[in-house]
Design an enzyme around this catalytic site. Structure first.
Site, mmCIF file in Angstrom:
data_model
loop_
_atom_site.group_PDB
_atom_site.id
_atom_site.type_symbol
_atom_site.label_atom_id
_atom_site.label_comp_id
_atom_site.label_asym_id
_atom_site.label_seq_id
_atom_site.Cartn_x
_atom_site.Cartn_y
_atom_site.Cartn_z
ATOM 1 N N GLU A 41 44.268 40.370 34.256
ATOM 2 C CA GLU A 41 42.918 40.854 34.549
ATOM 3 C C GLU A 41 42.409 40.192 35.819
ATOM 4 O OE1 GLU A 41 40.776 42.438 30.857
ATOM 5 O OE2 GLU A 41 40.488 40.298 30.860
ATOM 6 N N SER A 89 37.977 47.170 34.679
ATOM 7 C CA SER A 89 37.412 48.496 34.946
ATOM 8 C C SER A 89 38.376 49.652 34.643
ATOM 9 C CB SER A 89 36.895 48.571 36.388
ATOM 10 O OG SER A 89 35.905 47.578 36.602
ATOM 11 N N ASN A 93 37.799 45.222 24.251
ATOM 12 C CA ASN A 93 37.062 43.957 24.199
ATOM 13 C C ASN A 93 35.570 44.282 24.253
ATOM 14 O OD1 ASN A 93 35.915 41.452 24.620
ATOM 15 N ND2 ASN A 93 36.824 41.136 26.650
ATOM 16 N N TRP A 94 34.914 44.159 23.097
ATOM 17 C CA TRP A 94 33.494 44.553 23.020
ATOM 18 C C TRP A 94 32.570 43.499 23.626
ATOM 19 C CZ3 TRP A 94 33.072 46.530 17.222
ATOM 20 C CH2 TRP A 94 33.919 47.632 17.054
ATOM 21 N N LYS A 95 33.124 42.335 23.934
ATOM 22 C CA LYS A 95 32.308 41.225 24.485
ATOM 23 C C LYS A 95 31.096 40.982 23.579
ATOM 24 C CE LYS A 95 34.247 42.256 28.927
ATOM 25 N NZ LYS A 95 34.206 42.092 30.355
ATOM 26 N N HIS A 140 40.175 34.491 28.262
ATOM 27 C CA HIS A 140 39.523 35.566 29.020
ATOM 28 C C HIS A 140 38.771 34.938 30.195
ATOM 29 C CE1 HIS A 140 36.683 38.683 30.135
ATOM 30 N NE2 HIS A 140 37.547 39.529 29.599
ATOM 31 N N GLU A 185 35.953 35.351 31.378
ATOM 32 C CA GLU A 185 34.559 34.948 31.116
ATOM 33 C C GLU A 185 34.520 33.615 30.374
ATOM 34 O OE1 GLU A 185 33.324 38.688 29.399
ATOM 35 O OE2 GLU A 185 33.531 39.595 31.372
HETATM 36 P P1 PGA Z 1 35.924 45.827 32.002
HETATM 37 O O1 PGA Z 1 36.323 44.472 31.236
HETATM 38 O O2 PGA Z 1 36.830 46.909 31.490
HETATM 39 O O3 PGA Z 1 34.478 46.070 31.623
HETATM 40 O O4 PGA Z 1 36.104 45.579 33.454
HETATM 41 C C1 PGA Z 1 37.652 44.150 30.979
HETATM 42 C C2 PGA Z 1 37.729 42.830 30.260
HETATM 43 O O5 PGA Z 1 36.924 41.949 30.560
HETATM 44 O O6 PGA Z 1 38.581 42.632 29.378
#
Ligand code: PGA
Length: 250
Positions: A167, A212, A9-11, A94, A96
């Site tokens: 997550e 993470s 996931n490149w966000k 997600h 976020e």
């Molecule tokens: P992260 O993000 O690996 O930077 O913790 C995971 C995600 O949000 O899918």
């Protein structure tokens, strides 16, 4: 056999140049025997990703989609548009999106249904905040997140062609990872919840872990019986690290 998946996931990261470099490094290090690799770039790079990956086994998808059919929805992107760029998957819900854009369980369930209506495979993200975990609410929160989808879809059938990503919100981008045992406990809980309705579907759905994930912790997470891969944020922007994570899956 459940599919093993490593998703990146490149966000909201990247540029044309960095996408070119990242994909060429992933492609040159990617082994044919790897698990299914999927990348989730920002929308605007989907065409570039499609052109670069079309002759490879690596898949790509969107980080989000609209719950609506095409129409007057400024700033939104419809499922049909994602298909136009060769997407096979879309993330939905997600954390976020849930926290910064106030997507609630109902909207997430509508997006899950909309993805499937257009034959995109949704990756449903679920997880609890630190406060919810500390209050002992982890299972309740995740049950509600699953229930919204189960109610809006034809029950558990919706999970025949879907992936779930557990997550824990407190582990995303924080450097804190759930221990393999903590993650396994929740993955097993999710599978049991689905098994109450259909044991075959519950046994077949891939449940991946996110929060993470890095090459140093991936092996012990992926060794857990109910963890079928990872949804990787920060570490997926480094091709070497991403491929090393993929190598941690048997
Ligand atoms: P992260 O993000 O690996 O930077 O913790 C995971 C995600 O949000 O899918």
């Amino acid at each position: 056999m459940r599919s093993k998946i490593i998703a990146g996931n490149w966000k909201m990261h990247g540029s044309k140049d960095s996408v070119t470099a990242l994909l060429s490094n992933i492609k040159s290090n990617f082994a044919a025997s790897s698990p299914q690799l999927i990348v989730f770039p920002p929308y605007v790079y989907l065409e570039q990703v499609q052109q670069t990956l079309k002759d490879t086994k690596i898949q790509w998808g969107a980080q989000n989609l609209s719950a609506n059919e095409p129409g007057a929805y400024t700033g939104e992107v419809a499922a049909q548009m994602l298909l136009d760029f060769g997407c096979k998957y879309s993330l939905v819900g997600h954390s976020e999106r849930r926290s910064f854009y106030h997507e609630d369980n109902i909207l997430v369930a509508m997006k899950f249904a909309q993805a499937q209506r257009h034959h995109l495979i949704p990756i449903l993200c679920v997880g609890e905040t630190l406060q919810q975990r500390e209050q002992g609410l982890t299972e309740e929160v995740i049950r509600e997140q699953l229930q919204a989808v189960l109610l809006l879809q034809a029950g558990v059938q919706g999970f025949r062609q879907a992936v779930i990503a557990y997550e824990p919100v407190w582990a995303i981008g924080t450097g804190l990872t759930a221990t393999p045992e903590q993650a396994q406990e929740v993955h097993q809980f999710i599978r049991r919840e689905l098994a109450k309705q259909d044991e075959v579907i519950a046994a077949q759905v891939s449940i991946i872990y996110g929060g993470s994930v890095k090459a140093v912790n991936a092996k012990s997470l992926f060794a857990m019986p109910d963890i079928d891969g990872g949804l990787v944020g920060g570490a997926s922007l480094d091709a070497h690290e991403f491929v090393e994570i993929a190598k941690c899956i048997n």
